[in-house]
Design a protein around this motif. Structure first.
Motif, PDB file in Angstrom:
ATOM      1  N   THR A   1       0.824  -1.201   0.000  1.00 53.19           N
ATOM      2  CA  THR A   1       0.000   0.000   0.000  1.00 53.19           C
ATOM      3  C   THR A   1       0.865   1.261   0.000  1.00 53.19           C
ATOM      4  OG1 THR A   1      -0.143   0.147   2.401  1.00 53.19           O
ATOM      5  CG2 THR A   1      -1.754  -1.242   1.280  1.00 53.19           C
ATOM      6  N   VAL A   2       0.267   2.321  -0.492  1.00 55.59           N
ATOM      7  CA  VAL A   2       0.940   3.612  -0.487  1.00 55.59           C
ATOM      8  C   VAL A   2       1.170   4.038   0.957  1.00 55.59           C
ATOM      9  CG1 VAL A   2       0.720   6.055  -1.088  1.00 55.59           C
ATOM     10  CG2 VAL A   2      -0.070   4.294  -2.676  1.00 55.59           C
ATOM     11  N   SER A   3       2.371   4.512   1.225  1.00 59.13           N
ATOM     12  CA  SER A   3       2.674   5.014   2.568  1.00 59.13           C
ATOM     13  C   SER A   3       1.710   6.145   2.915  1.00 59.13           C
ATOM     14  CB  SER A   3       4.116   5.520   2.633  1.00 59.13           C
ATOM     15  OG  SER A   3       4.408   6.036   3.906  1.00 59.13           O
ATOM     16  N   SER A   4       0.960   5.971   3.983  1.00 60.18           N
ATOM     17  CA  SER A   4      -0.054   6.939   4.373  1.00 60.18           C
ATOM     18  C   SER A   4       0.190   7.405   5.803  1.00 60.18           C
ATOM     19  CB  SER A   4      -1.450   6.318   4.258  1.00 60.18           C
ATOM     20  OG  SER A   4      -1.722   5.907   2.946  1.00 60.18           O
ATOM     21  N   TYR A   5      -0.578   8.365   6.212  1.00 59.23           N
ATOM     22  CA  TYR A   5      -0.434   8.888   7.558  1.00 59.23           C
ATOM     23  C   TYR A   5      -1.800   9.018   8.194  1.00 59.23           C
ATOM     24  CZ  TYR A   5      -1.206  13.033   4.648  1.00 59.23           C
ATOM     25  OH  TYR A   5      -1.688  13.922   3.722  1.00 59.23           O
ATOM     26  N   SER A   6      -1.788   9.053   9.494  1.00 65.30           N
ATOM     27  CA  SER A   6      -3.029   9.213  10.243  1.00 65.30           C
ATOM     28  C   SER A   6      -2.891  10.415  11.159  1.00 65.30           C
ATOM     29  CB  SER A   6      -3.319   7.962  11.081  1.00 65.30           C
ATOM     30  OG  SER A   6      -2.353   7.817  12.109  1.00 65.30           O
ATOM     31  N   GLY A   7      -4.033  10.882  11.657  1.00 66.93           N
ATOM     32  CA  GLY A   7      -4.000  11.921  12.658  1.00 66.93           C
ATOM     33  C   GLY A   7      -3.733  11.331  14.028  1.00 66.93           C
ATOM     34  N   PHE A   8      -3.426  12.210  14.973  1.00 63.31           N
ATOM     35  CA  PHE A   8      -3.327  11.788  16.363  1.00 63.31           C
ATOM     36  C   PHE A   8      -3.914  12.871  17.254  1.00 63.31           C
ATOM     37  CE2 PHE A   8       0.722  14.092  15.835  1.00 63.31           C
ATOM     38  CZ  PHE A   8       0.729  14.912  16.967  1.00 63.31           C
ATOM     39  N   VAL A   9      -4.369  12.453  18.421  1.00 59.54           N
ATOM     40  CA  VAL A   9      -4.850  13.357  19.462  1.00 59.54           C
ATOM     41  C   VAL A   9      -4.252  12.862  20.775  1.00 59.54           C
ATOM     42  CG1 VAL A   9      -6.834  14.474  20.517  1.00 59.54           C
ATOM     43  CG2 VAL A   9      -7.036  13.536  18.209  1.00 59.54           C
ATOM     44  N   THR A  10      -3.571  13.750  21.509  1.00 60.42           N
ATOM     45  CA  THR A  10      -2.917  13.370  22.754  1.00 60.42           C
ATOM     46  C   THR A  10      -3.192  14.424  23.812  1.00 60.42           C
ATOM     47  OG1 THR A  10      -1.146  12.275  21.520  1.00 60.42           O
ATOM     48  CG2 THR A  10      -0.723  12.738  23.832  1.00 60.42           C
ATOM     49  N   ALA A  11      -3.435  13.959  25.038  1.00 59.55           N
ATOM     50  CA  ALA A  11      -3.739  14.855  26.155  1.00 59.55           C
ATOM     51  C   ALA A  11      -2.672  14.727  27.235  1.00 59.55           C
ATOM     52  CB  ALA A  11      -5.113  14.524  26.742  1.00 59.55           C
ATOM     53  N   PHE A  12      -2.263  15.886  27.798  1.00 60.89           N
ATOM     54  CA  PHE A  12      -1.328  15.942  28.914  1.00 60.89           C
ATOM     55  C   PHE A  12      -1.950  16.759  30.032  1.00 60.89           C
ATOM     56  CE2 PHE A  12       1.356  15.418  25.199  1.00 60.89           C
ATOM     57  CZ  PHE A  12       2.291  14.472  25.615  1.00 60.89           C
ATOM     58  N   ASP A  13      -1.646  16.357  31.288  1.00 61.13           N
ATOM     59  CA  ASP A  13      -2.053  17.216  32.384  1.00 61.13           C
ATOM     60  C   ASP A  13      -0.967  18.253  32.650  1.00 61.13           C
ATOM     61  OD1 ASP A  13      -0.038  16.054  33.983  1.00 61.13           O
ATOM     62  OD2 ASP A  13      -1.437  14.775  35.079  1.00 61.13           O
ATOM     63  N   ALA A  14      -1.193  19.132  33.615  1.00 63.48           N
ATOM     64  CA  ALA A  14      -0.286  20.253  33.845  1.00 63.48           C
ATOM     65  C   ALA A  14       1.094  19.812  34.316  1.00 63.48           C
ATOM     66  CB  ALA A  14      -0.898  21.220  34.854  1.00 63.48           C
ATOM     67  N   ASP A  15       1.211  18.583  34.815  1.00 61.48           N
ATOM     68  CA  ASP A  15       2.506  18.070  35.254  1.00 61.48           C
ATOM     69  C   ASP A  15       3.230  17.288  34.164  1.00 61.48           C
ATOM     70  OD1 ASP A  15       2.247  19.095  37.867  1.00 61.48           O
ATOM     71  OD2 ASP A  15       0.950  17.407  38.413  1.00 61.48           O
ATOM     72  N   GLY A  16       2.609  17.157  32.997  1.00 59.19           N
ATOM     73  CA  GLY A  16       3.245  16.482  31.877  1.00 59.19           C
ATOM     74  C   GLY A  16       2.921  15.015  31.743  1.00 59.19           C
ATOM     75  N   ALA A  17       2.028  14.493  32.557  1.00 58.44           N
ATOM     76  CA  ALA A  17       1.635  13.095  32.421  1.00 58.44           C
ATOM     77  C   ALA A  17       0.714  12.934  31.219  1.00 58.44           C
ATOM     78  CB  ALA A  17       0.926  12.614  33.686  1.00 58.44           C
ATOM     79  N   MET A  18       0.962  11.892  30.411  1.00 61.00           N
ATOM     80  CA  MET A  18       0.097  11.618  29.274  1.00 61.00           C
ATOM     81  C   MET A  18      -1.188  10.978  29.785  1.00 61.00           C
ATOM     82  SD  MET A  18       0.758   9.283  25.867  1.00 61.00           S
ATOM     83  CE  MET A  18       2.185  10.230  25.339  1.00 61.00           C
ATOM     84  N   MET A  19      -2.294  11.676  29.635  1.00 65.59           N
ATOM     85  CA  MET A  19      -3.577  11.207  30.139  1.00 65.59           C
ATOM     86  C   MET A  19      -4.278  10.286  29.149  1.00 65.59           C
ATOM     87  SD  MET A  19      -4.856  14.966  31.300  1.00 65.59           S
ATOM     88  CE  MET A  19      -6.550  14.392  31.425  1.00 65.59           C
ATOM     89  N   TRP A  20      -4.104  10.597  27.868  1.00 64.06           N
ATOM     90  CA  TRP A  20      -4.933   9.949  26.850  1.00 64.06           C
ATOM     91  C   TRP A  20      -4.275  10.204  25.506  1.00 64.06           C
ATOM     92  CZ3 TRP A  20      -8.067  12.044  22.853  1.00 64.06           C
ATOM     93  CH2 TRP A  20      -9.062  11.211  22.361  1.00 64.06           C
ATOM     94  N   SER A  21      -4.245   9.208  24.624  1.00 63.69           N
ATOM     95  CA  SER A  21      -3.632   9.408  23.309  1.00 63.69           C
ATOM     96  C   SER A  21      -4.190   8.376  22.339  1.00 63.69           C
ATOM     97  CB  SER A  21      -2.104   9.267  23.395  1.00 63.69           C
ATOM     98  OG  SER A  21      -1.494   9.587  22.164  1.00 63.69           O
ATOM     99  N   THR A  22      -4.520   8.829  21.138  1.00 63.11           N
ATOM    100  CA  THR A  22      -5.142   7.933  20.167  1.00 63.11           C
ATOM    101  C   THR A  22      -4.749   8.296  18.749  1.00 63.11           C
ATOM    102  OG1 THR A  22      -7.267   7.036  19.403  1.00 63.11           O
ATOM    103  CG2 THR A  22      -7.212   9.373  19.951  1.00 63.11           C
ATOM    104  N   HIS A  23      -4.730   7.296  17.898  1.00 62.93           N
ATOM    105  CA  HIS A  23      -4.711   7.544  16.455  1.00 62.93           C
ATOM    106  C   HIS A  23      -6.076   8.070  16.036  1.00 62.93           C
ATOM    107  CE1 HIS A  23      -0.871   5.595  15.343  1.00 62.93           C
ATOM    108  NE2 HIS A  23      -1.139   4.763  16.322  1.00 62.93           N
TER     109      HIS A  23
END
Length: 728
Positions: free
Chosen positions: A654-676
């Motif tokens: 397949t043709v090399s493709s890309y996806s979006g991402f959405v990522t959440a951080f709290d004020a201390d820098g911890a990754m709360m949530w992240s998804t393609h």
């Protein structure tokens, strides 16, 4: 939900729950005269479109006003003539205000951005050339272009203009305001003397040194300007390569989030959720990753600074902060190992290899093929063949026609290019690995041409007679079936030949891009050299152009050439306009097609068992004797650019493709949530707007199948609006 037309490029929300999206175009039929290029779209809280306002100029950013209006910053030319347009609650243009001196640089992604204060004043940030504007901070020498901030009052009058910059190029790429009317500006600086305040987190330029004319030394910068126009702080931040801040937001606690893109392996991280950029070795000089960080209210202390990305390139484009102080970033990612957490979509839905055994009626994804793109496919010729796939992450093998794959660990983490299997001794495999590095600067591990005697478990270099440059740029490998040990390669655009299985090489004077060998005559070699096809009958010592000019491509692009092993005088060539077939060893040609030209050649393959020919470019066609299509089949989940077949089983890269991402951080820098975020074709998330527990994301997609609830059928060229409820 999808909306027809161009991708969404900016998003904003107001206190009434309305969402505004800046789209490249809109051609819907759900509103009277709802057609515009570009457009500001307004959706109510239920997701119903309220208006599609025509901007009538190149638009860059949008913001919601406090009175139900919306604002767009746009330009009348590709280089400048910037203005701010106010759109009222019904979608009518209320007024426009010209912004003097701001410049646009589309090639370098330098666009103006916009924010609106609680009192209805508009702030525009970008880059400007002016001898008359106020320098917000002292500087040794004003550069050709400085970061610029312009304020427009609620009546539409320009009230202040100011510059921030040093003696080099400086540009603001995003602007934000807080409830008190303070302004936050972020962008990049190429100035060693960029003016920073005394307590800045970073006061001096990093160790960046320009390595080529297309790689400038750049640090990210962020500055706060209070409501009276005084600079509260200004700081730069970055590593030894290019760093750009593309988004800035302030939280209610006084912190300042900055997000952007970096190619620095030494970006200064602080309490990082991801401490390293996860770059594969083949990007030794730098790699395209993103960063997210948070400063305190004085700009002197960094609460956290982290990389964000997997082993493939990623790019960040949007940032939003919810009322609780959590940050959400969006962008695009080219790989399938982007860090995820509590993800509704844990992978990017892009499949590098598909297989069908029933003529395309059903397709299966190759299991355990952990790669972003397949570069080449080669089969061993035996009763139960082994198929090899070279990828950007190593070499893989399958014994069940591509349904499942295992990695040949000796080449793990290497980018593998052309491959071939000896037609008489299946345990002998040849592979090329390119020289690692960025644009040939600061290379990593050297490339080489390799030979395995045990089916790819171990490898030996075979490069006697090849220069270091040539051995790292092998693009095609062709083996002679009738004379074991005779082989030909294209290396650094030149043809080389070996008569002893690669122990020694000769040639290097004739140009080519791809090769094929007559299965009955080891000395007869065919080569493509755009826009020509040529032949050698003496083992690549001399060449003759076939059929006077050979099959000429519309765009002078000729790709792979293959010989039918069941009919050795039958040749197939992939062109940028279709395919060409010769029945008489290349003396005459037929079967041209003019459909689907996008500048890249079709891939071609011949099944060595059935003799069927296949052509691939987005879809796959099985070709009859005249070169026209006898049947066509498509994997709806992907665009195809590589095809191979054996005994009626067809593999499709397949043709090399890309996806979006959405990522959440709290004020201390911890990754709360992240998804393609995306589907089976390229998708990018460009902007995000966050509320308490809910975020809205916009972008564009070419995916035919997309795991998005209530998305409906995708129109051609679609933007999207996605709503996420963030888990607690």
């Amino acid at each position: 939900m999808y909306f027809p037309g161009g991708a969404g490029s900016a998003i904003a929300s107001d206190a009434s729950g309305n969402t505004y999206i800046l789209a490249g175009s809109y051609s819907g039929s759900d509103l009277p005269a709802a057609s515009c290029v570009p457009c500001l779209l307004k959706f109510n809280a239920a997701g119903a479109l309220q208006y599609a306002a025509n901007i009538g100029a190149r638009a860059y950013d949008a913001a919601a006003g406090p009175d139900g209006s919306a604002y767009v910053v746009a330009s009348r030319s590709q280089t400048g003539d910037v203005f701010v347009m106010k759109v009222d609650g019904s979608g009518s243009v209320a007024r426009s205000t010209n912004i003097p001196a701001l410049t646009i640089d589309l090639s370098d992604h330098q666009y103006p951005s916009i924010a609106v204060t609680a009192g209805g004043a508009v702030v525009v940030a970008g880059a400007a050339v002016s001898d008359h504007w106020h320098q917000a901070l002292p500087t040794v020498d004003q550069g050709d272009k400085d970061a610029a901030v312009v304020t427009v009052d609620a009546a539409g009058t320009v009230t202040t203009t100011m510059l921030i910059g040093g003696s080099g190029l400086d540009a603001a790429l995003d602007v934000a305001v807080d409830a008190a009317g303070n302004i936050y500006v972020a962008g990049f600086t190429q100035s060693d003397d960029f003016p920073v305040t005394a307590q800045a987190a970073h006061t001096a330029a990093g160790s960046c040194r320009p390595v080529a004319y297309y790689f400038e030394c750049e640090d990210a910068f962020v500055a706060e300007i209070d409501a009276r126009g005084h600079v509260v702080f200004a700081t730069r931040y970055g590593g030894s390569y290019t760093d750009r801040a593309v988004a800035v937001r302030a939280d209610r606690g006084g912190g300042v989030y900055v997000a952007g893109n970096t190619s620095s392996r030494d970006f200064p991280v602080v309490r990082a959720a991801q401490a390293s950029p996860s770059c594969p070795p083949n990007t030794a000089a730098g790699c395209a990753r993103t960063f997210v960080m948070r400063f305190d209210r004085s700009g002197s202390s960094v609460a956290f600074a982290t990389y964000l990305g997997g082993t493939a390139a990623a790019s960040l484009s949007g940032l939003s902060v919810d009322p609780a102080g959590n940050a959400y970033v969006v962008g695009l990612n080219n790989g399938n190992d982007f860090p995820v957490r509590r993800a509704p979509q844990p992978d990017n839905a892009i499949i590098p290899m598909l297989t069908t055994e029933d003529g395309g009626r059903t397709w299966a994804a190759g299991a355990s093929l952990r790669a972003n793109v397949v570069n080449d496919i080669a089969w061993s010729i035996e009763a139960r063949p082994i198929v090899f796939a070279s990828t950007d992450t190593g070499l893989f093998a399958s014994t069940d026609y591509g349904r499942t794959w295992t990695e040949r660990r000796a080449l793990a983490t290497r980018h593998v290019g052309a491959i071939a299997v000896d037609p008489t001794t299946p345990a002998i495999v040849y592979a090329s690995v390119p020289t690692e590095g960025i644009y040939d600067m600061h290379p990593g591990r050297a490339g080489d041409l390799l030979k395995s005697l045990d089916g790819g478990q171990s490898w030996t270099p075979i490069h006697s007679g090849l220069s270091e440059t040539a051995r790292g740029r092998v693009a095609s490998i062709a083996l002679a079936r009738s004379r074991p040990g005779t082989m030909y390669i294209v290396a650094d655009g030149r043809v080389y030949a070996s008569d002893d299985g690669g122990s020694n090489w000769r040639g290097g004077t004739d140009g080519a891009s791809a090769l094929a060998v007559d299965p009955t005559n080891a000395s007869r070699v065919y080569a493509t050299a755009s826009p020509l096809v040529k032949v050698s009958t003496d083992g690549a010592r001399s060449w003759r152009t076939l059929a006077s000019a050979g099959p000429r491509a519309k765009g002078s692009s000729v790709g792979r050439i293959v010989v039918n092993p069941l009919r050795p005088t039958e040749l197939w060539v992939g062109l940028d306009t279709g395919v060409a077939k010769s029945r008489d060893a290349g003396e005459t040609w037929e079967g041209f097609s003019s459909a689907g030209d996008d500048g890249s050649p079709y891939d071609v393959a011949v099944d060595p068992i059935t003799g069927d020919a296949y052509a691939a470019k987005r879809t796959i066609s099985r070709l009859n004797g005249s070169g026209s299509t006898s049947s066509s089949f498509e994997a709806r989940s992907a665009y195809i650019d590589l095809v191979s077949a054996y005994g009626g089983k067809v593999l499709a890269g397949t043709v090399s493709s890309y996806s979006g991402f959405v990522t959440a951080f709290d004020a201390d820098g911890a990754m709360m949530w992240s998804t393609h975020l995306g589907g089976t074709g390229s998708t990018t998330a460009t902007a995000v707007s966050a509320e308490t527990g809910t975020i809205y994301v916009t972008g564009g997609t070419a995916a035919a199948i997309w795991p998005l609830a209530q998305a409906g059928p995708r129109p051609a060229g679609a933007g999207f609006l996605a709503r996420y409820v963030i888990p607690r």
